[in-house]
Design a protein around this motif. Structure first.
Motif, PDB file in Angstrom:
ATOM      1  N   SER A 270      50.208  16.334 -80.984  1.00  0.00           N
ATOM      2  CA  SER A 270      49.713  16.160 -79.694  1.00  0.00           C
ATOM      3  C   SER A 270      48.208  16.575 -79.205  1.00  0.00           C
ATOM      4  CB  SER A 270      49.819  17.825 -78.689  1.00  0.00           C
ATOM      5  OG  SER A 270      51.770  18.529 -78.847  1.00  0.00           O
ATOM      6  N   ARG A 271      48.204  15.019 -79.452  1.00  0.00           N
ATOM      7  CA  ARG A 271      46.755  14.305 -79.873  1.00  0.00           C
ATOM      8  C   ARG A 271      46.681  14.074 -78.483  1.00  0.00           C
ATOM      9  NH1 ARG A 271      49.172  12.818 -84.534  1.00  0.00           N
ATOM     10  NH2 ARG A 271      48.443  12.756 -86.547  1.00  0.00           N
ATOM     11  N   GLN A 272      47.063  13.285 -77.891  1.00  0.00           N
ATOM     12  CA  GLN A 272      46.318  13.144 -75.780  1.00  0.00           C
ATOM     13  C   GLN A 272      46.150  14.350 -75.188  1.00  0.00           C
ATOM     14  OE1 GLN A 272      48.620  10.640 -74.247  1.00  0.00           O
ATOM     15  NE2 GLN A 272      48.455   8.722 -75.454  1.00  0.00           N
ATOM     16  N   LEU A 273      47.215  15.597 -75.537  1.00  0.00           N
ATOM     17  CA  LEU A 273      46.964  16.969 -74.989  1.00  0.00           C
ATOM     18  C   LEU A 273      46.066  17.548 -75.271  1.00  0.00           C
ATOM     19  CD1 LEU A 273      47.783  18.888 -72.740  1.00  0.00           C
ATOM     20  CD2 LEU A 273      49.801  19.491 -73.763  1.00  0.00           C
ATOM     21  N   ARG A 274      45.433  17.680 -76.632  1.00  0.00           N
ATOM     22  CA  ARG A 274      44.894  18.741 -77.212  1.00  0.00           C
ATOM     23  C   ARG A 274      43.179  17.958 -77.451  1.00  0.00           C
ATOM     24  NH1 ARG A 274      45.091  18.001 -82.777  1.00  0.00           N
ATOM     25  NH2 ARG A 274      44.486  19.691 -83.124  1.00  0.00           N
ATOM     26  N   THR A 275      42.981  17.080 -76.987  1.00  0.00           N
ATOM     27  CA  THR A 275      41.578  15.599 -76.174  1.00  0.00           C
ATOM     28  C   THR A 275      41.983  16.210 -75.441  1.00  0.00           C
ATOM     29  OG1 THR A 275      42.083  14.052 -78.074  1.00  0.00           O
ATOM     30  CG2 THR A 275      40.177  13.673 -76.392  1.00  0.00           C
ATOM     31  N   ALA A 276      42.701  16.256 -73.513  1.00  0.00           N
ATOM     32  CA  ALA A 276      42.752  16.680 -73.045  1.00  0.00           C
ATOM     33  C   ALA A 276      42.203  18.306 -72.367  1.00  0.00           C
ATOM     34  CB  ALA A 276      43.454  16.648 -71.808  1.00  0.00           C
ATOM     35  N   LEU A 277      42.951  18.769 -73.294  1.00  0.00           N
ATOM     36  CA  LEU A 277      42.154  20.523 -73.154  1.00  0.00           C
ATOM     37  C   LEU A 277      40.786  21.036 -73.796  1.00  0.00           C
ATOM     38  CD1 LEU A 277      46.299  21.593 -74.506  1.00  0.00           C
ATOM     39  CD2 LEU A 277      44.915  21.537 -72.461  1.00  0.00           C
ATOM     40  N   ALA A 278      40.540  20.054 -74.808  1.00  0.00           N
ATOM     41  CA  ALA A 278      39.281  19.704 -75.408  1.00  0.00           C
ATOM     42  C   ALA A 278      38.461  19.660 -74.156  1.00  0.00           C
ATOM     43  CB  ALA A 278      39.030  19.448 -76.357  1.00  0.00           C
ATOM     44  N   GLU A 279      38.075  18.896 -73.663  1.00  0.00           N
ATOM     45  CA  GLU A 279      37.638  17.711 -72.120  1.00  0.00           C
ATOM     46  C   GLU A 279      37.815  19.064 -71.557  1.00  0.00           C
ATOM     47  OE1 GLU A 279      36.813  14.375 -69.248  1.00  0.00           O
ATOM     48  OE2 GLU A 279      37.825  14.889 -70.738  1.00  0.00           O
ATOM     49  N   ASP A 280      38.992  19.478 -71.261  1.00  0.00           N
ATOM     50  CA  ASP A 280      39.084  20.431 -69.655  1.00  0.00           C
ATOM     51  C   ASP A 280      38.359  22.120 -70.179  1.00  0.00           C
ATOM     52  OD1 ASP A 280      40.342  21.604 -67.038  1.00  0.00           O
ATOM     53  OD2 ASP A 280      41.052  22.817 -68.984  1.00  0.00           O
ATOM     54  N   SER A 281      38.461  22.927 -71.630  1.00  0.00           N
ATOM     55  CA  SER A 281      38.104  23.963 -71.687  1.00  0.00           C
ATOM     56  C   SER A 281      36.977  24.046 -72.531  1.00  0.00           C
ATOM     57  CB  SER A 281      38.875  24.125 -72.566  1.00  0.00           C
ATOM     58  OG  SER A 281      39.064  23.935 -74.272  1.00  0.00           O
ATOM     59  N   GLY A 282      36.346  22.530 -72.710  1.00  0.00           N
ATOM     60  CA  GLY A 282      35.205  22.713 -73.585  1.00  0.00           C
ATOM     61  C   GLY A 282      35.144  23.629 -75.500  1.00  0.00           C
ATOM     62  N   LEU A 283      36.144  23.298 -75.436  1.00  0.00           N
ATOM     63  CA  LEU A 283      35.869  23.647 -76.964  1.00  0.00           C
ATOM     64  C   LEU A 283      36.795  22.810 -77.746  1.00  0.00           C
ATOM     65  CD1 LEU A 283      35.918  26.094 -79.267  1.00  0.00           C
ATOM     66  CD2 LEU A 283      38.985  26.594 -78.161  1.00  0.00           C
ATOM     67  N   GLU A 284      36.346  22.400 -78.667  1.00  0.00           N
ATOM     68  CA  GLU A 284      36.808  20.966 -79.260  1.00  0.00           C
ATOM     69  C   GLU A 284      38.437  20.833 -79.812  1.00  0.00           C
ATOM     70  OE1 GLU A 284      32.435  21.682 -80.420  1.00  0.00           O
ATOM     71  OE2 GLU A 284      34.242  22.934 -80.302  1.00  0.00           O
ATOM     72  N   SER A 285      38.927  20.257 -79.986  1.00  0.00           N
ATOM     73  CA  SER A 285      40.415  19.658 -80.384  1.00  0.00           C
ATOM     74  C   SER A 285      41.068  20.279 -81.506  1.00  0.00           C
ATOM     75  CB  SER A 285      41.319  18.954 -79.522  1.00  0.00           C
ATOM     76  OG  SER A 285      40.324  17.735 -80.627  1.00  0.00           O
ATOM     77  N   GLU A 286      40.400  20.722 -82.396  1.00  0.00           N
ATOM     78  CA  GLU A 286      40.638  20.942 -84.328  1.00  0.00           C
ATOM     79  C   GLU A 286      40.235  22.470 -83.775  1.00  0.00           C
ATOM     80  OE1 GLU A 286      35.778  19.985 -84.901  1.00  0.00           O
ATOM     81  OE2 GLU A 286      37.919  19.096 -83.297  1.00  0.00           O
ATOM     82  N   TYR A 287      40.088  22.837 -82.790  1.00  0.00           N
ATOM     83  CA  TYR A 287      40.813  24.518 -82.130  1.00  0.00           C
ATOM     84  C   TYR A 287      41.953  25.090 -81.690  1.00  0.00           C
ATOM     85  CZ  TYR A 287      35.873  25.418 -83.843  1.00  0.00           C
ATOM     86  OH  TYR A 287      34.468  25.323 -84.842  1.00  0.00           O
ATOM     87  N   ILE A 288      42.946  24.088 -80.902  1.00  0.00           N
ATOM     88  CA  ILE A 288      43.924  24.072 -80.003  1.00  0.00           C
ATOM     89  C   ILE A 288      44.502  23.201 -80.866  1.00  0.00           C
ATOM     90  CG2 ILE A 288      44.744  23.686 -78.400  1.00  0.00           C
ATOM     91  CD1 ILE A 288      41.503  22.382 -77.109  1.00  0.00           C
ATOM     92  N   LEU A 289      45.998  24.305 -80.465  1.00  0.00           N
ATOM     93  CA  LEU A 289      47.654  24.109 -80.975  1.00  0.00           C
ATOM     94  C   LEU A 289      48.302  24.731 -80.069  1.00  0.00           C
ATOM     95  CD1 LEU A 289      49.261  23.800 -83.522  1.00  0.00           C
ATOM     96  CD2 LEU A 289      49.669  26.048 -83.638  1.00  0.00           C
ATOM     97  N   VAL A 290      48.855  22.910 -79.734  1.00  0.00           N
ATOM     98  CA  VAL A 290      50.094  23.052 -78.070  1.00  0.00           C
ATOM     99  C   VAL A 290      51.006  24.311 -78.885  1.00  0.00           C
ATOM    100  CG1 VAL A 290      50.790  21.453 -76.318  1.00  0.00           C
ATOM    101  CG2 VAL A 290      48.420  21.748 -77.308  1.00  0.00           C
ATOM    102  N   GLY A 291      51.915  24.713 -77.936  1.00  0.00           N
ATOM    103  CA  GLY A 291      52.904  24.938 -78.077  1.00  0.00           C
ATOM    104  C   GLY A 291      54.478  24.930 -76.853  1.00  0.00           C
ATOM    105  N   CYS A 292      55.744  25.031 -77.199  1.00  0.00           N
ATOM    106  CA  CYS A 292      56.513  24.818 -75.870  1.00  0.00           C
ATOM    107  C   CYS A 292      56.827  26.108 -75.229  1.00  0.00           C
ATOM    108  CB  CYS A 292      58.112  24.548 -77.514  1.00  0.00           C
ATOM    109  SG  CYS A 292      59.683  24.453 -75.688  1.00  0.00           S
ATOM    110  N   GLY A 293      55.365  26.479 -74.162  1.00  0.00           N
ATOM    111  CA  GLY A 293      55.303  27.727 -73.457  1.00  0.00           C
ATOM    112  C   GLY A 293      54.180  28.408 -74.427  1.00  0.00           C
ATOM    113  N   CYS A 294      53.862  29.433 -73.877  1.00  0.00           N
ATOM    114  CA  CYS A 294      52.859  30.905 -75.045  1.00  0.00           C
ATOM    115  C   CYS A 294      53.897  31.192 -75.484  1.00  0.00           C
ATOM    116  CB  CYS A 294      52.051  31.349 -73.556  1.00  0.00           C
ATOM    117  SG  CYS A 294      50.559  30.617 -73.861  1.00  0.00           S
TER     118      CYS A 294
END
Length: 423
Positions: free
Chosen positions: A131-155
Motif C-alpha cells: 500500500s505504498r501510495q496510501l502510506r505515503t499519503a498517510l505520512a504526509e497527513d499525519s507527520g509520521l514517516e511511512s515506515e512506521y505505518i501499516l495499512v489493513g482491511c479496517g482496524c
C-alpha cells in the motif's frame, strides 16, 4: 514447529529427530528419520492420523472434530444489521431508515472518492501488498514517516493481526469494559485469556487496578480506546503515560480521535516501544463500507507484522478510495465540524428528555442512560418500528443504556419527534 517432506508412498512411521542424518541446504527445519512400519501413517504438519483408523471406519469423523476446541465454544460477534437486512425486516426503503446505531458518517466520502472508484482500471491486477501510495499519503497527513505505518482491511484486521503476532494460546490481555467488544472477541479467536478491569462509574480508567493486574497477572497487552466506545470519554496524557510506564504493550485505538479536538498519539510510537496507535477511514472519511484502517507501530514491532500479514489485504478500491479522500482535507474538516456541532446539539436535546441521561462525548455519538422505569431494550425496539435505529447492548453493564450516533440535523429532528411520540 516445522515442515515434514515425504516423497514416496512406502509404509512409513515418524520417529524422533535424528541428528546423525545430514542436512542439505540452509534449512532450519527439524530433520526426522523415517522407518518402515506395518502400520501406515499420513503425516501432516504436527498431527499424525493412522490411515486404517479412517479407511476402516473404526472412528466416526465429523466436520467439527477438526475445529480447534476453543473455537467451538466461541460466541459469534454481533454486528449491526446493514441497510438491506433492515429494509426487509422493517418493511421500509433504505432511504426511509434513520440509521443512528453504528457511528457511521452520514455525509459519506468526498466526491473525489466516487469519481476515482468510477474510473478504476486494471482491476484484474493484484493490489500493492505494501500500500505504498496510501502510506505515503498517510505520512504526509499525519507527520509520521511511512515506515512506521501499516495499512489493513479496517482496524479489525489490524487488531487480529496484532494478537496473532503477540499472543500465544493462554496468554492474557487486559480489557476495560464497557468498551469496543472486538478486543474481547479477537482474544477469544486467538485462544487468549481476557482480564476485565471495569471502568469507574464515570467511565474513566481504573489505573490503580490496571497496575495491580499487570503486576500480578503479567498480561501481554492492553487495549484502550480514546475516545472510548460507547461513552465517548478520552484518556488524558497523564493517564496514558502511567500505563505506558507499565511492562505491557499498549494498543491505543483512535478510531474517533478526529471528533475529540485532541491530537493523535501516532508520533508517540517513535518514543515508546510498547505503544501501537490505530486509526480508521470509516468515521473520518465516510468509508466504513470500503474497509480501510491503519496503524502506527514502533519499528521493532512493525517488522514482524509485515511478515505475518496477508499479502493483498487492502484492495485496489480501498487504497484508491482512501488516497482520494485525503486529497480533499477541506471536505473532511467541514464534515467533522458539522458532526461535532450536531453532536453538541443532540446532547442538549437528549438532556431535555425526562427519561434519558446523556453523557458528555468527545466522539460522534452519545451514550444515554435510560431512567424513570423506561426499558432501554423496548425503547430501542419501539424506535426501530418507527424507522429510527439506535444501539442497545446485551452486556450486563449496559443493559440500561442506548447509544445514539450524531447524524445530520434532519435525522436528529426525526429522532426527537419519535421520542416525543413514544413517551
Amino acid at each position: 514447529m516445522g515442515v515434514i517432506d515425504i516423497y514416496n508412498t512406502v509404509s512409513l512411521s515418524l520417529i524422533k529427530p535424528n541428528t546423525n542424518i545430514r542436512q542439505f541446504g540452509n534449512s532450519q527445519r527439524p530433520i526426522y528419520s523415517i522407518e518402515g512400519n506395518p502400520r501406515r501413517f499420513i503425516t501432516m504438519a504436527s498431527s499424525t492420523i493412522p490411515v486404517g483408523q479412517v479407511s476402516k471406519g473404526k472412528q466416526q469423523l465429523t466436520g467439527d472434530s477438526f475445529i480447534r476446541p476453543h473455537l467451538r465454544k466461541l460466541s459469534p460477534y454481533q454486528p449491526i444489521l446493514p441497510f438491506e437486512v433492515l429494509s426487509a425486516k422493517l418493511g421500509r426503503k433504505p432511504e426511509d431508515i434513520i440509521k443512528l446505531d453504528a457511528n457511521e458518517n452520514p455525509y459519506g466520502p468526498p466526491p473525489e472518492v466516487l469519481e476515482a472508484l468510477g474510473s478504476l482500471k486494471f482491476l484484474y491486477i493484484y493490489p500493492d501488498p505494501e500500500s505504498r501510495q496510501l502510506r505515503t499519503a498517510l505520512a504526509e497527513d499525519s507527520g509520521l514517516e511511512s515506515e512506521y505505518i501499516l495499512v489493513g482491511c479496517g482496524c479489525d484486521e489490524l487488531i487480529d493481526l496484532i494478537m496473532r503476532c503477540v499472543l500465544d494460546p493462554g496468554d492474557k490481555i487486559v480489557d476495560c469494559p464497557p468498551t469496543f467488544t472486538m478486543y474481547e472477541f479477537d482474544a477469544g479467536v486467538n485462544a487468549a485469556e481476557v482480564i476485565n478491569v471495569p471502568r469507574n462509574s464515570d467511565f474513566s480508567l481504573n489505573v490503580e487496578l490496571i497496575a495491580d493486574v499487570v503486576e500480578q497477572e503479567k498480561p501481554k497487552c492492553i487495549f484502550l480506546t480514546s475516545p472510548n466506545n460507547p461513552d465517548g470519554s478520552i484518556i488524558s496524557d497523564e493517564v496514558l503515560l502511567k500505563i505506558l510506564d507499565m511492562p505491557i504493550l499498549v494498543v491505543l485505538d483512535e478510531a474517533y480521535i478526529e471528533f475529540s479536538g485532541i491530537e493523535s498519539k501516532m508520533k508517540w510510537v517513535k518514543k515508546y516501544d510498547n505503544l501501537i496507535v490505530l486509526r480508521t477511514f470509516s468515521k473520518r472519511a465516510g468509508l466504513a463500507g470500503i474497509r480501510v484502517g491503519y496503524g502506527a507501530f514502533p519499528l521493532s514491532i512493525i517488522e514482524y507484522l509485515w511478515r505475518a500479514k496477508q499479502p493483498y489485504n487492502v484492495s485496489v478500491a480501498g487504497e484508491v478510495a482512501a488516497c482520494s479522500a485525503l486529497q480533499n482535507p477541506t471536505y473532511l474538516e467541514e464534515v467533522k465540524e458539522a458532526l461535532v456541532k450536531e453532536r453538541d446539539r443532540l446532547f442538549k436535546l437528549l438532556n431535555e428528555v425526562l427519561f434519558l441521561k446523556p453523557y458528555p462525548s468527545y466522539s460522534n455519538f452519545i451514550l444515554c442512560e435510560v431512567t424513570s422505569g423506561v426499558d432501554a431494550k423496548k425503547l430501542k425496539d419501539d424506535l426501530a418500528q418507527m424507522g429510527v435505529m439506535v444501539r442497545h447492548y446485551n452486556k450486563k453493564e449496559l443493559k440500561g443504556y442506548i447509544r445514539v450516533t450524531a447524524g445530520k440535523p434532519e435525522q436528529t429532528d426525526i429522532l426527537m419527534e419519535c421520542l416525543k411520540r413514544l413517551y
